[in-house]
Scaffold this motif. Structure first.
Motif, PDB file in Angstrom:
ATOM      1  N   TYR A  40      97.647  -0.577   8.724  1.00 44.07           N
ATOM      2  CA  TYR A  40      96.535  -0.772   7.793  1.00 44.07           C
ATOM      3  C   TYR A  40      96.025   0.591   7.365  1.00 44.07           C
ATOM      4  N   ASN A  41      95.987   0.835   6.066  1.00 42.14           N
ATOM      5  CA  ASN A  41      95.537   2.133   5.560  1.00 42.14           C
ATOM      6  C   ASN A  41      94.754   2.004   4.249  1.00 42.14           C
ATOM      7  N   PHE A  42      94.227   0.837   3.999  1.00 40.46           N
ATOM      8  CA  PHE A  42      93.463   0.608   2.771  1.00 40.46           C
ATOM      9  C   PHE A  42      92.089   1.231   2.976  1.00 40.46           C
ATOM     10  N   THR A  43      91.783   2.292   2.241  1.00 41.53           N
ATOM     11  CA  THR A  43      90.593   3.092   2.525  1.00 41.53           C
ATOM     12  C   THR A  43      89.281   2.551   1.959  1.00 41.53           C
ATOM     13  N   ARG A  44      89.349   1.633   1.029  1.00 40.59           N
ATOM     14  CA  ARG A  44      88.114   1.157   0.395  1.00 40.59           C
ATOM     15  C   ARG A  44      87.313   0.185   1.249  1.00 40.59           C
ATOM     16  N   MET A  45      87.926  -0.376   2.286  1.00 45.10           N
ATOM     17  CA  MET A  45      87.205  -1.329   3.135  1.00 45.10           C
ATOM     18  C   MET A  45      87.825  -1.354   4.524  1.00 45.10           C
ATOM     19  N   SER A  46      87.045  -1.804   5.475  1.00 47.12           N
ATOM     20  CA  SER A  46      87.556  -1.932   6.840  1.00 47.12           C
ATOM     21  C   SER A  46      88.644  -3.009   6.858  1.00 47.12           C
ATOM     22  N   ARG A  47      89.454  -2.973   7.889  1.00 54.66           N
ATOM     23  CA  ARG A  47      90.509  -3.992   8.007  1.00 54.66           C
ATOM     24  C   ARG A  47      89.897  -5.386   8.090  1.00 54.66           C
ATOM     25  N   GLN A  48      88.784  -5.506   8.805  1.00 56.28           N
ATOM     26  CA  GLN A  48      88.121  -6.802   8.941  1.00 56.28           C
ATOM     27  C   GLN A  48      87.650  -7.322   7.577  1.00 56.28           C
ATOM     28  N   GLN A  49      87.061  -6.448   6.767  1.00 59.47           N
ATOM     29  CA  GLN A  49      86.620  -6.865   5.431  1.00 59.47           C
ATOM     30  C   GLN A  49      87.816  -7.196   4.538  1.00 59.47           C
ATOM     31  N   TYR A  50      88.884  -6.417   4.662  1.00 60.06           N
ATOM     32  CA  TYR A  50      90.103  -6.684   3.906  1.00 60.06           C
ATOM     33  C   TYR A  50      90.649  -8.066   4.270  1.00 60.06           C
ATOM     34  N   THR A  51      90.671  -8.363   5.564  1.00 60.31           N
ATOM     35  CA  THR A  51      91.152  -9.666   6.029  1.00 60.31           C
ATOM     36  C   THR A  51      90.316 -10.786   5.424  1.00 60.31           C
ATOM     37  N   LYS A  52      89.012 -10.641   5.437  1.00 56.93           N
ATOM     38  CA  LYS A  52      88.136 -11.665   4.857  1.00 56.93           C
ATOM     39  C   LYS A  52      88.382 -11.805   3.358  1.00 56.93           C
ATOM     40  N   THR A  53      88.560 -10.681   2.669  1.00 58.79           N
ATOM     41  CA  THR A  53      88.807 -10.710   1.221  1.00 58.79           C
ATOM     42  C   THR A  53      90.106 -11.440   0.902  1.00 58.79           C
ATOM     43  N   PRO A  79      80.281 -16.341  13.394  1.00 66.88           N
ATOM     44  CA  PRO A  79      79.523 -15.162  13.847  1.00 66.88           C
ATOM     45  C   PRO A  79      80.403 -14.185  14.642  1.00 66.88           C
ATOM     46  N   VAL A  80      81.350 -14.719  15.389  1.00 67.63           N
ATOM     47  CA  VAL A  80      82.317 -13.882  16.095  1.00 67.63           C
ATOM     48  C   VAL A  80      83.629 -14.013  15.326  1.00 67.63           C
ATOM     49  N   PHE A  81      83.935 -13.005  14.525  1.00 64.23           N
ATOM     50  CA  PHE A  81      85.098 -13.055  13.638  1.00 64.23           C
ATOM     51  C   PHE A  81      86.360 -12.712  14.414  1.00 64.23           C
ATOM     52  N   ASP A  82      87.226 -13.702  14.616  1.00 65.86           N
ATOM     53  CA  ASP A  82      88.504 -13.507  15.303  1.00 65.86           C
ATOM     54  C   ASP A  82      89.550 -13.214  14.235  1.00 65.86           C
ATOM     55  N   GLU A  83      89.692 -11.948  13.948  1.00 59.26           N
ATOM     56  CA  GLU A  83      90.528 -11.500  12.835  1.00 59.26           C
ATOM     57  C   GLU A  83      91.974 -11.997  12.948  1.00 59.26           C
ATOM     58  N   ARG A  84      92.527 -11.920  14.130  1.00 55.98           N
ATOM     59  CA  ARG A  84      93.922 -12.331  14.315  1.00 55.98           C
ATOM     60  C   ARG A  84      94.088 -13.841  14.117  1.00 55.98           C
ATOM     61  N   ARG A  85      93.150 -14.607  14.626  1.00 48.53           N
ATOM     62  CA  ARG A  85      93.236 -16.066  14.477  1.00 48.53           C
ATOM     63  C   ARG A  85      93.116 -16.463  13.002  1.00 48.53           C
ATOM     64  N   VAL A  86      92.205 -15.812  12.288  1.00 52.13           N
ATOM     65  CA  VAL A  86      92.034 -16.105  10.861  1.00 52.13           C
ATOM     66  C   VAL A  86      93.323 -15.800  10.104  1.00 52.13           C
ATOM     67  N   CYS A  87      93.926 -14.639  10.386  1.00 53.90           N
ATOM     68  CA  CYS A  87      95.185 -14.275   9.723  1.00 53.90           C
ATOM     69  C   CYS A  87      96.265 -15.304  10.015  1.00 53.90           C
ATOM     70  N   ASN A  88      96.391 -15.686  11.279  1.00 55.14           N
ATOM     71  CA  ASN A  88      97.428 -16.630  11.675  1.00 55.14           C
ATOM     72  C   ASN A  88      97.212 -17.989  11.021  1.00 55.14           C
ATOM     73  N   PHE A  89      95.970 -18.468  11.027  1.00 59.57           N
ATOM     74  CA  PHE A  89      95.664 -19.768  10.432  1.00 59.57           C
ATOM     75  C   PHE A  89      95.975 -19.757   8.931  1.00 59.57           C
ATOM     76  N   ALA A  90      95.505 -18.716   8.237  1.00 55.99           N
ATOM     77  CA  ALA A  90      95.725 -18.630   6.786  1.00 55.99           C
ATOM     78  C   ALA A  90      97.215 -18.497   6.470  1.00 55.99           C
ATOM     79  N   ARG A  91      97.930 -17.688   7.247  1.00 59.52           N
ATOM     80  CA  ARG A  91      99.373 -17.501   7.010  1.00 59.52           C
ATOM     81  C   ARG A  91     100.126 -18.814   7.195  1.00 59.52           C
ATOM     82  N   ASN A  92      99.806 -19.544   8.243  1.00 58.39           N
ATOM     83  CA  ASN A  92     100.490 -20.816   8.473  1.00 58.39           C
ATOM     84  C   ASN A  92     100.136 -21.856   7.417  1.00 58.39           C
TER      85      ASN A  92
END
Length: 121
Positions: A40-53, A79-92
């Protein structure tokens, strides 16, 4: 990583495939095992914000089933953002729309140190 704004320029089928690939790259990065050059190297936002976007772009897909969209939205807004779970759910969810079903080789598991017993074995 692709600029999220560029995703809007893609046709629906291309967009779904690119989103699925991007979410897979994010999962590997979160697990600490990114492919060389895919960190991850997108400089305009954190990885967590990128994931949400990126996941909010998935939510805009008119073919996404309503119950899947509700669950993804709940995961994004948790409230507790599980970034990996969100990515996995959306990808599937995207893989199901594309008609490609996940297999065991799609599972993203970070390498780990083997357990050592009391004898050092």
């Amino acid at each position: 990583m692709i600029d999220p704004n560029k995703l809007y320029q893609l046709q629906p089928g291309q967009k779904r495939r690119k989103l699925a690939l991007t979410l897979g790259e994010l999962e590997r990065d979160i697990a600490g095992i990114p492919e060389p050059g895919m960190e991850y190297n997108f400089t305009r936002m954190s990885r967590q914000q990128y994931t949400k976007t990126v996941c909010n772009i998935v939510l805009e897909d008119p073919q996404l089933p309503e119950d899947t969209a509700k669950e993804l939205k709940k995961l994004i807004d948790s409230p507790v953002f599980d970034e990996r779970r969100v990515c996995n759910f959306a990808r599937n969810a995207l893989l199901a729309l594309i008609g490609t079903f996940p297999a065991e080789w799609d599972l993203v598991i970070a390498p780990h140190t083997p357990a050592i017993d009391e004898n050092g074995i």
